[in-house]
Design a protein around this motif. Structure first.
Motif, mmCIF file in Angstrom:
data_model
loop_
_atom_site.group_PDB
_atom_site.id
_atom_site.type_symbol
_atom_site.label_atom_id
_atom_site.label_comp_id
_atom_site.label_asym_id
_atom_site.label_seq_id
_atom_site.Cartn_x
_atom_site.Cartn_y
_atom_site.Cartn_z
ATOM 1 N N ARG A 37 0.828 -1.202 0.000
ATOM 2 C CA ARG A 37 0.000 0.000 0.000
ATOM 3 C C ARG A 37 0.865 1.256 0.000
ATOM 4 O O ARG A 37 1.926 1.308 0.616
ATOM 5 C CB ARG A 37 -0.946 0.007 1.211
ATOM 6 N N GLN A 38 0.343 2.279 -0.683
ATOM 7 C CA GLN A 38 1.023 3.562 -0.708
ATOM 8 C C GLN A 38 0.704 4.353 0.570
ATOM 9 O O GLN A 38 -0.279 4.072 1.263
ATOM 10 C CB GLN A 38 0.576 4.362 -1.925
ATOM 11 N N ILE A 86 -8.934 4.143 -3.537
ATOM 12 C CA ILE A 86 -8.641 4.441 -2.140
ATOM 13 C C ILE A 86 -8.122 3.211 -1.397
ATOM 14 O O ILE A 86 -7.509 3.330 -0.330
ATOM 15 C CB ILE A 86 -9.879 5.000 -1.417
ATOM 16 N N GLN A 87 -8.364 2.010 -1.957
ATOM 17 C CA GLN A 87 -7.865 0.794 -1.308
ATOM 18 C C GLN A 87 -6.350 0.675 -1.405
ATOM 19 O O GLN A 87 -5.743 -0.156 -0.719
ATOM 20 C CB GLN A 87 -8.518 -0.444 -1.946
ATOM 21 N N ALA A 88 -5.735 1.515 -2.229
ATOM 22 C CA ALA A 88 -4.290 1.428 -2.423
ATOM 23 C C ALA A 88 -3.516 2.242 -1.394
ATOM 24 O O ALA A 88 -2.282 2.230 -1.411
ATOM 25 C CB ALA A 88 -3.933 1.916 -3.837
ATOM 26 N N PHE A 89 -4.213 2.923 -0.473
ATOM 27 C CA PHE A 89 -3.519 3.853 0.417
ATOM 28 C C PHE A 89 -3.730 3.513 1.890
ATOM 29 O O PHE A 89 -4.786 3.009 2.295
ATOM 30 C CB PHE A 89 -4.027 5.289 0.200
ATOM 31 N N ASP A 90 -2.707 3.826 2.689
ATOM 32 C CA ASP A 90 -2.834 4.009 4.128
ATOM 33 C C ASP A 90 -2.770 5.510 4.387
ATOM 34 O O ASP A 90 -1.960 6.219 3.770
ATOM 35 C CB ASP A 90 -1.699 3.317 4.889
ATOM 36 N N SER A 102 5.607 4.324 -2.466
ATOM 37 C CA SER A 102 5.125 5.561 -3.094
ATOM 38 C C SER A 102 4.353 6.386 -2.061
ATOM 39 O O SER A 102 3.592 5.842 -1.261
ATOM 40 C CB SER A 102 4.226 5.225 -4.282
ATOM 41 N N MET A 103 4.564 7.717 -2.106
ATOM 42 C CA MET A 103 3.947 8.586 -1.104
ATOM 43 C C MET A 103 3.277 9.787 -1.763
ATOM 44 O O MET A 103 3.792 10.354 -2.720
ATOM 45 C CB MET A 103 4.998 9.071 -0.098
#
Length: 593
Positions: free
Chosen positions: A463-464, A555-559, A492-493
């Motif tokens: 997760r990004q 949105i599932q790709a991020f914390d 990735s950020m």
């Protein structure tokens, strides 16, 4: 009840201001002599010259028949001109004794009349015809104002109809008149002590007394107002140890634990807004509104409460989580302004290293506060920003303030970004910490306790990292980004950072360079409208810009990591909830200030 408290405070301020005015005007009345207040410093009473028998006999009586029911007759000489004052059925008439015509005072005669009552060093320099004046309450008609060139700016008023001097006025009289107005709340100068303003003041004072009584009854009934000077014992269970702590009965559990050097997390300084100072009390202990907002139902059922919300007299036994924190002496190495309100402080640990993780914070032990001043090194261009800053209230007690580290743990220095804070809800001494720290000199030392906090990176290599910040929330987010960049394969950020204007974009050059290198997708957002020629980036509130970005992303790709001012934090968390982001993938840092 909150509205009543707000209204009660402002009503009290209004009454306080009026009390100050009463005190000032009362002192004036006590120190200034009555003669000076009347404006009669240069006033003299001229001799009364009545007509003798021969002069009265010489008057032409033929015009007396014009008046009926004559009850009184009075004669006098005014500037050697005989005048007859006749009281008759239709009123009072003033007659020129030479002609029988109604008395008329011309300009030169008015000066002569004024001079007979004036004893000062000046001369008449100006004459003005008037029909009314604020300096003579209730008078209206035809008359003259004669100004004298003396040190008191004397003014003599003469009535044209009667030829009489109405009164003297001067600068001391004007001061006294305003003192009377302030003292009797008679701002119109109408000499009416039953005016609308004083009636309103009476109603406001009555409301203040009644609302204060209602609030007092409410506080006593809720148990929030309970002041006692007696000592009581708090039994604290810290890990496997039982400790008996002595303190005043009205002290909170948090204050008592900190006083006896038992570490407890607290980001808001005891204001009941951060929810960090959780301890375990008896399950029957009352639940406050702050605890209902900040703790889960499960925690409340198990007896978890906030240490800042309960006095030790209410909860004599408390269980405290044992924490691996220590006190350290920090020496200031450098101090530099980054924005008009944000200062970077770099410290060297004087007694060893501090093992901490990015996102954690330290509690600074602020010594007894001195009179706060604007730091001497504030940049000249920033000076206007500091003029309206609310300074600290003064205390003779040590207070604690929390600040997050602004760098990752692999550096040789501890870096903090300190911002002057407005008074926060519940803070005992707003502004003390930031005022003291921003005035520290290089080489000066201070004690800090920690590290505290669990605002750390979530596991999940796939997760990004999505950072959302504003204001002083930059500190822990910058540390987390640096920590991620130190990894062999950083993820990735994305970093959205909100500020009011370009001047408040902290570490902008650093993150612009990271953005150009493609390491961090840095997006600054300015809430104030900027000239198009100076700014082409995002504008508006930062959570709105993030919403627009996430609406077109997975949105599932991020914390998500959020830190910033309370309103921004609340709006951002609500926005993430509306988007359906799982709570387990959101970390936020809320110091409640």
């Amino acid at each position: 009840m909150k509205f009543m408290q707000w209204l009660h405070r402002w009503t009290g301020l209004i009454i306080l201001l009026q009390i100050i005015l009463w005190t000032i005007s009362g002192l004036y009345f006590a120190l200034v002599d009555h003669h000076g207040m009347k404006g009669h410093q240069y006033h003299q009473h001229p001799p009364t010259l009545s007509l003798n028998v021969e002069q009265v006999a010489a008057l032409d009586p033929s015009w007396w028949s014009d008046f009926s029911d004559i009850t009184k007759l009075r004669t006098r000489l005014i500037a050697n001109i005989p005048q007859v004052e006749i009281h008759h059925g239709e009123g009072i008439s003033f007659i020129d004794g030479r002609t029988g015509e109604p008395w008329r005072t011309h300009q030169n005669l008015a000066i002569q009349i004024a001079n007979t009552t004036y004893s000062g060093p000046g001369e008449a320099v100006r004459v003005a015809a008037i029909t009314r004046t604020r300096e003579l309450n209730g008078w209206q008609g035809q008359g003259y104002r004669i100004d004298y060139n003396d040190d008191l700016n004397t003014r003599v008023y003469v009535d044209s109809h009667s030829g009489q001097v109405l009164d003297h006025r001067n600068t001391p009289w004007v001061v006294a008149d305003w003192m009377f107005r302030l003292h009797f709340i008679d701002y119109t100068g109408g000499r009416n002590f039953n005016n609308l303003v004083i009636i309103t003041a009476g109603i406001v004072t009555l409301w203040f007394a009644l609302s204060g009584l209602i609030l007092l009854v409410k506080l006593i009934g809720s148990g929030e107002m309970r002041v006692s000077l007696r000592n009581t014992t708090l039994r604290a269970k810290v890990g496997n140890q039982d400790v008996n702590l002595q303190d005043k009965a009205h002290k909170t559990i948090l204050q008592t634990l900190q006083k006896h050097d038992i570490p407890v997390e607290s980001g808001c300084g005891g204001g009941g807004t951060c929810g960090l100072c959780t301890v375990k009390l008896a399950t029957t202990t009352k639940v406050t509104s702050a605890e209902r907002d900040l703790l889960s139902e499960e925690q409340l059922e198990q007896g978890f409460r906030l240490a800042c919300q309960h006095q030790i007299s209410d909860a004599p036994v408390v269980e405290v989580k044992e924490m691996d924190v220590h006190k350290y002496t920090l020496e200031l190495m450098s101090s530099e302004f980054l924005t008009p309100m944000l200062k970077e402080l770099r410290f060297r640990v004087h007694d060893g290293d501090i093992p901490f993780s990015a996102g954690q914070y330290m509690q600074f032990l602020i010594p007894s506060a001195q009179t706060p001043t604007r730091p001497s090194d504030v940049p000249e261009a920033f000076s206007p920003e500091w003029i309206n800053i609310k300074e600290a209230v003064f205390t003779h007690q040590e207070v604690r303030r929390s600040y997050s580290m602004a760098t990752s743990s692999d550096t040789q220095e501890l870096v903090f970004t300190v911002r002057y804070q407005p008074p926060g809800n519940g803070h005992d001494h707003p502004g003390v910490g930031s005022t003291y720290l921003c005035n520290m000199k290089v080489g000066q030392r201070i004690v800090a306790e920690g590290p505290y906090g669990e605002f750390q990176r979530l596991p999940g290599a796939d997760r990004q990292l999505f950072f959302i910040g504003g204001g002083a929330g930059m500190a822990p987010l910058r540390a987390l980004i640096q920590e991620e960049l130190s990894e062999p394969e950083p993820r990735s950020m994305v970093f959205y950072y909100g500020a009011r204007n370009r001047q408040e974009l902290v570490y902008a050059q650093e993150f612009n360079e990271l953005n150009q290198r493609g390491v961090v997708n840095y997006v600054p957002v300015l809430s104030e409208k900027q000239p198009s020629c100076e700014w082409t980036g995002e504008e508006g509130f930062v959570h709105e810009a993030v919403f627009a970005y996430l609406a077109q992303s997975d949105i599932q790709a991020f914390d998500f990591y959020v830190c910033g001012p309370p309103k921004m934090l609340t709006a951002t968390l609500k926005m993430l909830e509306q988007l359906g982001v799982d709570q387990s993938r959101i970390r936020f840092d809320d110091f409640g200030i």
